[in-house]
Design a protein around this motif. Structure first.
Motif, PDB file in Angstrom:
ATOM      1  N   CYS A 118       0.868  -1.183   0.101  1.00 20.17           N
ATOM      2  CA  CYS A 118      -0.060  -0.086   0.125  1.00 20.17           C
ATOM      3  C   CYS A 118       0.915   1.326   0.115  1.00 20.17           C
ATOM      4  O   CYS A 118       2.069   1.264   0.652  1.00 20.17           O
ATOM      5  CB  CYS A 118      -0.743   0.161   1.324  1.00 20.17           C
ATOM      6  SG  CYS A 118      -2.409   1.122   1.159  1.00 20.17           S
TER       7      CYS A 118
ATOM      8  N   TYR B 181      -5.187   3.581  11.243  1.00 18.08           N
ATOM      9  CA  TYR B 181      -6.253   2.459  11.767  1.00 18.08           C
ATOM     10  C   TYR B 181      -5.871   0.887  11.077  1.00 18.08           C
ATOM     11  O   TYR B 181      -6.779   0.170  11.364  1.00 18.08           O
ATOM     12  CB  TYR B 181      -7.490   2.924  11.619  1.00 18.08           C
ATOM     13  CG  TYR B 181      -7.803   3.509  10.318  1.00 18.08           C
ATOM     14  CD1 TYR B 181      -8.425   2.374   9.224  1.00 18.08           C
ATOM     15  CD2 TYR B 181      -8.067   4.616   9.838  1.00 18.08           C
ATOM     16  CE1 TYR B 181      -8.599   2.795   8.035  1.00 18.08           C
ATOM     17  CE2 TYR B 181      -8.250   5.041   8.440  1.00 18.08           C
ATOM     18  CZ  TYR B 181      -8.511   3.932   7.644  1.00 18.08           C
ATOM     19  OH  TYR B 181      -8.748   4.464   6.371  1.00 18.08           O
ATOM     20  N   CYS B 182      -5.003   1.127  10.083  1.00 20.17           N
ATOM     21  CA  CYS B 182      -4.808  -0.030   9.245  1.00 20.17           C
ATOM     22  C   CYS B 182      -3.410  -0.679   9.265  1.00 20.17           C
ATOM     23  O   CYS B 182      -3.030  -1.761   9.187  1.00 20.17           O
ATOM     24  CB  CYS B 182      -5.495   0.161   7.789  1.00 20.17           C
ATOM     25  SG  CYS B 182      -5.446  -1.405   6.785  1.00 20.17           S
TER      26      CYS B 182
ATOM     27  N   GLY C 256      -4.349  -4.323   0.452  1.00 16.81           N
ATOM     28  CA  GLY C 256      -3.192  -3.516  -0.128  1.00 16.81           C
ATOM     29  C   GLY C 256      -4.005  -2.263  -1.084  1.00 16.81           C
ATOM     30  O   GLY C 256      -5.215  -2.019  -1.200  1.00 16.81           O
ATOM     31  N   GLU C 257      -3.212  -1.688  -1.753  1.00 17.58           N
ATOM     32  CA  GLU C 257      -3.794  -0.600  -2.658  1.00 17.58           C
ATOM     33  C   GLU C 257      -3.718  -1.553  -4.276  1.00 17.58           C
ATOM     34  O   GLU C 257      -2.664  -1.557  -4.723  1.00 17.58           O
ATOM     35  CB  GLU C 257      -2.942   0.464  -2.888  1.00 17.58           C
ATOM     36  CG  GLU C 257      -3.262   1.440  -3.700  1.00 17.58           C
ATOM     37  CD  GLU C 257      -4.739   1.498  -4.027  1.00 17.58           C
ATOM     38  OE1 GLU C 257      -5.402   1.884  -2.997  1.00 17.58           O
ATOM     39  OE2 GLU C 257      -5.192   1.726  -5.196  1.00 17.58           O
TER      40      GLU C 257
ATOM     41  N   THR D  73     -10.229   1.414  -3.934  1.00 14.63           N
ATOM     42  CA  THR D  73      -8.931   2.210  -4.022  1.00 14.63           C
ATOM     43  C   THR D  73      -8.857   3.504  -3.009  1.00 14.63           C
ATOM     44  O   THR D  73      -9.912   3.886  -2.784  1.00 14.63           O
ATOM     45  CB  THR D  73      -8.729   2.481  -5.351  1.00 14.63           C
ATOM     46  OG1 THR D  73      -7.297   3.401  -5.662  1.00 14.63           O
ATOM     47  CG2 THR D  73      -9.710   3.369  -6.047  1.00 14.63           C
ATOM     48  N   ASN D  74      -7.433   3.684  -2.832  1.00 15.48           N
ATOM     49  CA  ASN D  74      -7.263   4.733  -1.945  1.00 15.48           C
ATOM     50  C   ASN D  74      -7.303   6.107  -2.929  1.00 15.48           C
ATOM     51  O   ASN D  74      -7.165   7.154  -2.321  1.00 15.48           O
ATOM     52  CB  ASN D  74      -6.115   4.837  -1.084  1.00 15.48           C
ATOM     53  CG  ASN D  74      -4.858   4.562  -1.868  1.00 15.48           C
ATOM     54  OD1 ASN D  74      -4.645   5.020  -3.141  1.00 15.48           O
ATOM     55  ND2 ASN D  74      -3.634   4.029  -1.226  1.00 15.48           N
TER      56      ASN D  74
ATOM     57  N   SER E 177     -11.654   5.365  -0.899  1.00 17.25           N
ATOM     58  CA  SER E 177     -11.651   5.308   0.355  1.00 17.25           C
ATOM     59  C   SER E 177     -11.154   6.857   0.727  1.00 17.25           C
ATOM     60  O   SER E 177     -10.017   7.336   0.089  1.00 17.25           O
ATOM     61  CB  SER E 177     -10.523   4.562   1.139  1.00 17.25           C
ATOM     62  OG  SER E 177     -11.151   3.195   0.631  1.00 17.25           O
TER      63      SER E 177
ATOM     64  N   TYR F  35     -15.359   2.090  12.900  1.00 20.38           N
ATOM     65  CA  TYR F  35     -14.025   1.649  13.149  1.00 20.38           C
ATOM     66  C   TYR F  35     -14.061   0.184  13.436  1.00 20.38           C
ATOM     67  O   TYR F  35     -14.772   0.054  14.425  1.00 20.38           O
ATOM     68  CB  TYR F  35     -13.300   2.797  14.180  1.00 20.38           C
ATOM     69  CG  TYR F  35     -12.139   2.389  14.383  1.00 20.38           C
ATOM     70  CD1 TYR F  35     -11.284   1.877  13.517  1.00 20.38           C
ATOM     71  CD2 TYR F  35     -11.403   3.190  15.606  1.00 20.38           C
ATOM     72  CE1 TYR F  35      -9.728   1.738  13.863  1.00 20.38           C
ATOM     73  CE2 TYR F  35     -10.365   2.948  15.860  1.00 20.38           C
ATOM     74  CZ  TYR F  35      -9.248   2.383  15.061  1.00 20.38           C
ATOM     75  OH  TYR F  35      -7.642   2.253  15.276  1.00 20.38           O
ATOM     76  N   MET F  36     -13.621  -0.631  12.994  1.00 25.07           N
ATOM     77  CA  MET F  36     -13.504  -2.013  13.265  1.00 25.07           C
ATOM     78  C   MET F  36     -12.203  -2.511  13.780  1.00 25.07           C
ATOM     79  O   MET F  36     -11.081  -2.016  13.619  1.00 25.07           O
ATOM     80  CB  MET F  36     -13.706  -2.997  11.909  1.00 25.07           C
ATOM     81  CG  MET F  36     -15.125  -2.675  11.219  1.00 25.07           C
ATOM     82  SD  MET F  36     -15.206  -3.234   9.727  1.00 25.07           S
ATOM     83  CE  MET F  36     -14.905  -5.177  10.026  1.00 25.07           C
TER      84      MET F  36
ATOM     85  N   GLY G 177      -9.610  -5.311   2.364  1.00 25.05           N
ATOM     86  CA  GLY G 177     -10.728  -4.697   3.077  1.00 25.05           C
ATOM     87  C   GLY G 177     -11.912  -4.495   2.090  1.00 25.05           C
ATOM     88  O   GLY G 177     -12.041  -4.941   0.942  1.00 25.05           O
TER      89      GLY G 177
HETATM   90  N1  SAM Z   1      -6.198   0.516  -0.568  1.00 25.26           N
HETATM   91  C1  SAM Z   1      -7.507   0.295  -0.723  1.00 25.26           C
HETATM   92  C2  SAM Z   1      -8.366   1.594   0.018  1.00 25.26           C
HETATM   93  O1  SAM Z   1      -7.840   2.357   0.559  1.00 25.26           O
HETATM   94  O2  SAM Z   1      -9.440   1.655  -0.135  1.00 25.26           O
HETATM   95  C3  SAM Z   1      -8.212  -0.965  -0.564  1.00 25.26           C
HETATM   96  C4  SAM Z   1      -7.733  -1.826   0.576  1.00 25.26           C
HETATM   97  S1  SAM Z   1      -8.155  -1.089   2.384  1.00 25.26           S
HETATM   98  C5  SAM Z   1      -7.672  -2.116   3.323  1.00 25.26           C
HETATM   99  C6  SAM Z   1     -10.076  -1.145   2.052  1.00 25.26           C
HETATM  100  C7  SAM Z   1     -10.875  -0.530   3.019  1.00 25.26           C
HETATM  101  O3  SAM Z   1     -10.719  -1.077   4.529  1.00 25.26           O
HETATM  102  C8  SAM Z   1     -10.733   0.936   3.375  1.00 25.26           C
HETATM  103  O4  SAM Z   1     -11.762   1.645   3.102  1.00 25.26           O
HETATM  104  C9  SAM Z   1     -10.499   1.344   4.522  1.00 25.26           C
HETATM  105  O5  SAM Z   1     -10.523   2.360   5.008  1.00 25.26           O
HETATM  106  C10 SAM Z   1     -11.019  -0.107   5.252  1.00 25.26           C
HETATM  107  N2  SAM Z   1     -10.341  -0.363   6.502  1.00 25.26           N
HETATM  108  C11 SAM Z   1      -8.950  -0.597   6.936  1.00 25.26           C
HETATM  109  N3  SAM Z   1      -9.054  -0.977   8.199  1.00 25.26           N
HETATM  110  C12 SAM Z   1     -10.047  -0.545   8.923  1.00 25.26           C
HETATM  111  C13 SAM Z   1     -10.556  -0.343  10.205  1.00 25.26           C
HETATM  112  N4  SAM Z   1      -9.943  -1.135  11.185  1.00 25.26           N
HETATM  113  N5  SAM Z   1     -12.027  -0.291  10.393  1.00 25.26           N
HETATM  114  C14 SAM Z   1     -12.710  -0.115   9.148  1.00 25.26           C
HETATM  115  N6  SAM Z   1     -12.372  -0.028   8.167  1.00 25.26           N
HETATM  116  C15 SAM Z   1     -11.020  -0.227   7.793  1.00 25.26           C
END
Ligand code: SAM
Length: 344
Positions: A26, A32-33, A73-74, A101-102, A124, A194-195, A344
């Motif tokens: 990523c 948070y991730c 990841g991304e 995607t971010n 996101s 938030y998870m 995610g």
């Molecule tokens: N990189 C991409 C993105 O940012 O969308 C895809 C992967 S990312 C892990 C997918 C989603 O998981 C994102 O929307 C992210 O905000 C969410 N996410 C990651 N950790 C999280 C958490 N602890 N609680 C809730 N959502 C979470």
């Protein structure tokens, strides 16, 4: 596979929704991730190539999957992603092919992704404030995310969603701003609680802004917020504001939707997880690379899904003192437990 033999698990849930992580890398480091300085990455030689992913998707389609989401990841860090999109888009029985995607690399890749047949994009975006973005993600690429979103809007590409993880004291004062922004870019905002998933090592319950709280805050600003009644297994419950603007809330932490969850996840190295909270998965890469036929792979997947009784998020609700799901040592030993690896 020509025939579809739709399979169900022990709670009668179908296998319909497959999220495919195409890379564990990523280009953000969201607190948070991915809060750590260092990560253990999946070995390069384990990463499935596009032909392998496509073969597995074909088997999954034969068992009922009709929705695929590419994630990570991304996912836009995966070289040549439009080629995979084109391969999957050619599979007629997939009714929904989406990407999460971010947004950082989206403006440059959107035309090729769309031309390849990608149906929908979810970006996101946790904040509209560049300095907050920098603090949250440890990167300075906020403007590029907004450009990515603008490129989808500018191309009049329908189905844009904007996913926001709402964290108390971090961005919970931006709900209204994000709704207004969503309107401007014709994207439906979805607020995510938030998870306490793997990777969220600093998670605590008091940082969770519940669906109820979010609805109250939006109700104060906009007036009556009406739920939209709809069938299906989508994680977001959708709501409508008095002027017709819609938005979603994904309340996985306080109001999980395990009973209707038809999602499973394939990691970039071919591990298949039947629940976001599952600690073990099924190694489809090994089976595939040992030459298992589509039929044998189908039997493997069907058997595992048939035994499934996971209700991961609901089980978490019953935990007395809720702490982060996985501690850092365990994450280092098995990166598959990380949200960015699992997809995610
Ligand atoms: N990189 C991409 C993105 O940012 O969308 C895809 C992967 S990312 C892990 C997918 C989603 O998981 C994102 O929307 C992210 O905000 C969410 N996410 C990651 N950790 C999280 C958490 N602890 N609680 C809730 N959502 C979470």
């Amino acid at each position: 596979m020509s025939e579809t033999r739709a399979v169900t698990d022990r709670l009668g849930r179908g296998l319909r929704n497959l999220r495919i992580s195409v890379t564990d890398r990523c280009n953000l480091r969201c607190n948070y991730c991915m809060p750590e300085e260092e990560y253990a990455w999946l070995p390069r030689e384990h990463i499935l190539d596009f032909e392998e992913i496509d073969q597995l998707v074909d088997v999954f389609i034969g068992l009922g999957v009709d929705k695929v989401r590419l994630t990570g990841g991304e996912p836009l860090l995966r070289k040549d992603l439009p080629r995979l999109v084109a391969m999957l888009a050619a599979r007629r029985r997939l009714t929904d092919l989406a990407l999460t995607t971010n947004g950082i690399l989206l403006a440059e890749q959107a035309p090729a992704l769309r031309a390849a047949g990608l149906g929908r994009v979810t970006v996101s975006l946790d904040t509209l404030r560049p300095e907050r973005f920098r603090a949250l993600t440890r990167r300075d690429t906020h403007a590029r995310v907004l450009e990515g979103i603008a490129s989808v809007h500018g191309a009049n590409w329908q189905g844009l969603k904007i996913d926001t993880v709402v964290i108390r004291g971090v961005n919970d004062d931006e709900l209204v701003d994000l709704i207004e922004y969503g309107r401007r870019v014709n994207g439906e905002v979805r607020f995510i609680e938030y998870m306490d998933v793997g990777g969220a090592t600093a998670w605590s319950m008091d940082q969770v802004v519940s669906r109820g709280e979010m609805l109250r805050a939006l109700g104060c600003r906009y007036g009556a917020v009406e739920p939209i009644r709809e069938e299906g297994s989508a994680p977001a419950e959708r709501f409508c504001l008095p002027d017709g603007t819609t938005f979603g809330i994904i309340a996985s932490t306080t109001q999980p939707f395990c009973r209707s969850c038809d999602r499973s996840r394939l990691t970039a190295d071919g591990m298949w997880y039947l629940c976001l909270y599952a600690k073990t998965g099924l190694d489809l890469r090994q089976a595939l690379r040992r030459g298992a036929s589509p039929g044998a792979l189908g039997d493997l997947i069907e058997g595992a899904w048939g035994r499934r009784a996971d209700r991961g998020a609901e089980t978490r609700l019953t935990t007395a003192e809720r702490r982060p799901l996985v501690q850092i040592g365990e994450l280092r030993r098995d990166p598959h437990l990380e949200m960015h690896t699992r997809g995610g």
